[in-house]
Scaffold this motif. Structure first.
Motif, PDB file in Angstrom:
ATOM      1  N   UNK A 179      43.956  46.384  30.665  1.00  0.00           N
ATOM      2  CA  UNK A 179      42.895  45.373  30.686  1.00  0.00           C
ATOM      3  C   UNK A 179      41.613  45.938  31.288  1.00  0.00           C
ATOM      4  N   UNK A 180      41.723  46.817  32.289  1.00  0.00           N
ATOM      5  CA  UNK A 180      40.549  47.326  32.989  1.00  0.00           C
ATOM      6  C   UNK A 180      39.876  48.499  32.283  1.00  0.00           C
ATOM      7  N   UNK A 181      40.417  48.933  31.163  1.00  0.00           N
ATOM      8  CA  UNK A 181      39.751  50.004  30.416  1.00  0.00           C
ATOM      9  C   UNK A 181      38.393  49.520  29.904  1.00  0.00           C
ATOM     10  N   UNK A 182      37.359  50.321  30.148  1.00  0.00           N
ATOM     11  CA  UNK A 182      36.008  49.950  29.722  1.00  0.00           C
ATOM     12  C   UNK A 182      35.371  48.859  30.562  1.00  0.00           C
ATOM     13  N   UNK A 183      35.969  48.569  31.706  1.00  0.00           N
ATOM     14  CA  UNK A 183      35.472  47.478  32.559  1.00  0.00           C
ATOM     15  C   UNK A 183      34.085  47.786  33.123  1.00  0.00           C
ATOM     16  N   UNK A 184      33.815  49.060  33.419  1.00  0.00           N
ATOM     17  CA  UNK A 184      32.514  49.428  33.998  1.00  0.00           C
ATOM     18  C   UNK A 184      31.380  49.102  33.025  1.00  0.00           C
ATOM     19  N   UNK A 185      31.576  49.438  31.749  1.00  0.00           N
ATOM     20  CA  UNK A 185      30.550  49.124  30.742  1.00  0.00           C
ATOM     21  C   UNK A 185      30.377  47.621  30.595  1.00  0.00           C
ATOM     22  N   UNK A 186      31.483  46.894  30.693  1.00  0.00           N
ATOM     23  CA  UNK A 186      31.438  45.439  30.579  1.00  0.00           C
ATOM     24  C   UNK A 186      30.625  44.834  31.724  1.00  0.00           C
ATOM     25  N   UNK A 247      47.337  37.699  30.749  1.00  0.00           N
ATOM     26  CA  UNK A 247      48.429  36.718  30.679  1.00  0.00           C
ATOM     27  C   UNK A 247      49.779  37.397  30.873  1.00  0.00           C
ATOM     28  N   UNK A 248      49.982  38.526  30.204  1.00  0.00           N
ATOM     29  CA  UNK A 248      51.245  39.263  30.351  1.00  0.00           C
ATOM     30  C   UNK A 248      51.440  39.708  31.799  1.00  0.00           C
ATOM     31  N   UNK A 249      50.350  40.197  32.416  1.00  0.00           N
ATOM     32  CA  UNK A 249      50.434  40.631  33.810  1.00  0.00           C
ATOM     33  C   UNK A 249      50.834  39.509  34.737  1.00  0.00           C
ATOM     34  N   UNK A 250      50.234  38.323  34.546  1.00  0.00           N
ATOM     35  CA  UNK A 250      50.568  37.181  35.398  1.00  0.00           C
ATOM     36  C   UNK A 250      51.995  36.698  35.162  1.00  0.00           C
ATOM     37  N   UNK A 251      52.418  36.680  33.902  1.00  0.00           N
ATOM     38  CA  UNK A 251      53.791  36.247  33.597  1.00  0.00           C
ATOM     39  C   UNK A 251      54.816  37.163  34.257  1.00  0.00           C
ATOM     40  N   UNK A 252      54.543  38.465  34.226  1.00  0.00           N
ATOM     41  CA  UNK A 252      55.472  39.410  34.848  1.00  0.00           C
ATOM     42  C   UNK A 252      55.527  39.225  36.351  1.00  0.00           C
ATOM     43  N   UNK A 253      54.358  38.973  36.970  1.00  0.00           N
ATOM     44  CA  UNK A 253      54.324  38.772  38.418  1.00  0.00           C
ATOM     45  C   UNK A 253      55.037  37.474  38.801  1.00  0.00           C
ATOM     46  N   UNK A 254      54.879  36.449  37.927  1.00  0.00           N
ATOM     47  CA  UNK A 254      55.525  35.164  38.214  1.00  0.00           C
ATOM     48  C   UNK A 254      57.012  35.152  37.843  1.00  0.00           C
TER      49      UNK A 254
END
Length: 577
Positions: A179-186, A247-254
């Motif tokens: 998800x954080x790929x390209x975040x700096x440009x964003x 969403x996938x990240x949150x589901x896995x954490x939950x």
């Protein structure tokens, strides 16, 4: 090597860093007190489930649990108190530094950065630092310490079972990394769009009278609608690009219990995991994984904050105007010499090899078509810009070698657009100068504005600005501006189109004030209404950045060239092209 934006923020903590350290310490203690009740509950369960009906010490464990809960509240309050005190103090420090630094920057900086971008940096981006320092730093400390303590404790209970908790964590981190790929440009795009949005809002408010006159709303203001549309499209794209990973990240954490319940149940049934330990894994697995959820949220907020911090940094690290600390003169007589002066805005040449001598105590008018370089030449005399080619000297000294404070103390400006504080007329004339009421009133009398001020109900204590109901005409504002010059009593004055917004009555009063103002001063007058400068010592005609003609009114009229043409185009000099 340039430091990170985070290091840049923390470098401005100053003495407040000790409050930040205290906040982090109390945040760690908060995390510790958050875990203590679980450990005590485990001890209580061991005692109760151990068999034999033994309940000795349970009451004491319950009391210690209650005490841990109270200490948790106290440490949390102390952490927030210290972090908030540090945050607002640092915000104040950064804003003061930024405003002070902007006063040292050349005007070129403000041509490249719009009002909206600067306002966003000083207001909105600095305000985000409060969220980071007051909440996210202590939250970050707690979010790091809590899972570390929990996993150490769970490993001590049953290390194979503790390893199961790492499975959803690893997959969640992989999802977040994608998800954080390209975040700096964003984030750079987000900051740019927000700056444009602020600029268009400021532009719309400033031009509200024109928009109303043409029956235009914000929706019909093309630049505003386009910017808001791009801002909306940006967030829709961000949502689509990150939604699945987030969403996938949150589901896995939950999903901690999905792994804990079956694995712990099997181990419990086999007798390798006690009932008390099984309950603790069920309780603490959610605590362990939810701490990482907070870390992920902090990471998202931190990326936006650091993008904003980069804007603040752009202001604070902008190269200030070079200033000579040791002054060669404490007072200037006003003998000005301009030698081979050339100047350009970006790639647009404005002045080209200008040469001009202005003797001390004389008056010189700069005239010519719009865009000929008149105002720019006046601004260069006050070092609002620095000219890369040629030189300006005052009393034989290059203005670059005169301390800016000395130059400003000895130079006064009356601009075409007069700035008024939202303050009393007295403070608007005094404008920070250490002057008495008698001196202010004397300056107002010379500027032909005293009688008007006294006609107001509150006289010099009348408050100007939005919401006061007091509206000054352009000519009245100009006379207040002229009063400032009289009060400053500088030997060198630059007057830029001071009668452009005046009616006949105000213009006559301004002309009377000018006669007194020009006595024993070196004056540079920028004018379109040529009849107002007919009697100056020297008239300089500029066209396309070059001096085309110079001389007195009579001499230039006799030449029958550009000045002669401008005079008659303006019907006797009332207006020129």
């Amino acid at each position: 090597m340039k430091s990170s934006n985070l290091s840049f923020i923390l470098s401005h903590a100053g003495k407040q860093k000790y409050k930040m350290y205290a906040s982090v310490v109390f945040s760690v203690l908060t995390a510790l007190m958050n875990l203590v009740p679980f450990i005590l509950i485990y001890k209580i369960l061991e005692t109760l489930l151990g068999g034999g009906g033994q309940t000795d010490g349970v009451g004491r464990l319950v009391a210690w649990t209650a005490l841990a809960a109270v200490l948790h509240m106290i440490f949390l309050l102390l952490s927030l108190a210290f972090s908030h005190m540090a945050a607002f103090s640092i915000l104040h420090e950064i804003r003061v530094k930024a405003m002070d630094h902007m006063g040292k920057l050349p005007l070129g900086f403000f041509r490249k950065h719009s009002t909206g971008h600067i306002k966003k940096a000083i207001d909105e981006d600095v305000e985000k630092l409060e969220l980071f320092i007051a909440h996210q730093i202590p939250d970050l400390a707690e979010a790091v310490v809590t899972p570390l303590l929990v996993i150490i404790y769970l490993v001590s209970l049953h290390w194979p079972m503790a390893l199961f908790l790492l499975i959803p964590l690893i997959f969640s981190f992989l999802s977040q990394m994608l998800m954080y790929q390209g975040r700096a440009d964003m984030m750079r795009e987000y900051t740019t769009l927000q700056g444009k949005l602020h600029s268009t809002i400021v532009e719309y408010i400033r031009g509200i009278a024109v928009f109303k006159a043409f029956n235009l709303t914000a929706r019909s203001f093309h630049q505003y609608t386009e910017t808001t549309k791009k801002y909306l499209e940006f967030w829709i794209k961000c949502t689509y690009d990150t939604m699945s990973y987030y969403t996938v990240g949150l589901l896995l954490i939950d999903s901690g219990l999905i792994f804990t319940i079956p694995a712990g149940g099997i181990l419990f049934l086999r007798g390798s995991l006690s009932g008390a330990a099984y309950v603790m894994f069920l309780l603490l697995s959610s605590v362990f994984l939810q701490s990482f959820r907070k870390l992920l949220e902090l990471g998202m907020n931190l990326s936006m904050l650091l993008a904003g911090a980069n804007q603040i940094r752009g202001i604070l690290e902008a190269e200030p105007q070079r200033d000579q600390q040791q002054g060669a003169l404490s007072e200037l007589s006003g003998n000005v010499a301009i030698n081979n002066l050339s100047f350009a805005y970006e790639n647009e040449d404005v002045l080209k090899q200008v040469n001009l001598q202005i003797p001390a105590g004389s008056s010189v008018a700069l005239v010519g078509p719009s865009g000929s370089g008149k105002t720019t030449l006046g601004l260069l005399l006050g070092r609002f810009y620095d000219a890369p080619h040629g030189a300006i000297t005052i009393d034989g000294i290059p203005i670059d070698d005169i301390p800016v404070k000395t130059l400003m103390d000895q130079t006064a400006f009356v601009f075409q657009d007069v700035f008024m504080l939202n303050d009393t007329i007295f403070n608007n004339i005094r404008l920070g100068m250490d002057k008495t009421r008698e001196e202010v009133e004397a300056a107002a009398q010379k500027a032909q504005i005293h009688d008007f001020i006294m006609s107001l109900e509150n006289g010099y204590e009348t408050v100007l600005g939005e919401g006061t109901g007091i509206k000054l005409s352009g000519g009245e504002k100009q006379r207040i501006s002229i009063a400032r010059v009289f009060l400053k009593d500088a030997p060198l004055v630059v007057l830029d189109e001071i009668t452009s917004y005046s009616d006949i009555d105000n213009e006559a009063r301004i002309q009377q004030a000018m006669q007194k103002l020009l006595e024993n001063r070196t004056a540079i007058i920028i004018a379109h209404r040529l009849y107002t400068i007919k009697n100056v010592d020297q008239i300089v005609v500029l066209d396309h950045g070059r001096i085309i003609e110079q001389g007195t009114h009579e001499v230039l009229m006799a030449k029958r060239k550009i000045y002669h043409s401008l005079w008659y185009k303006g019907e006797g000099g009332v207006r020129s092209a």
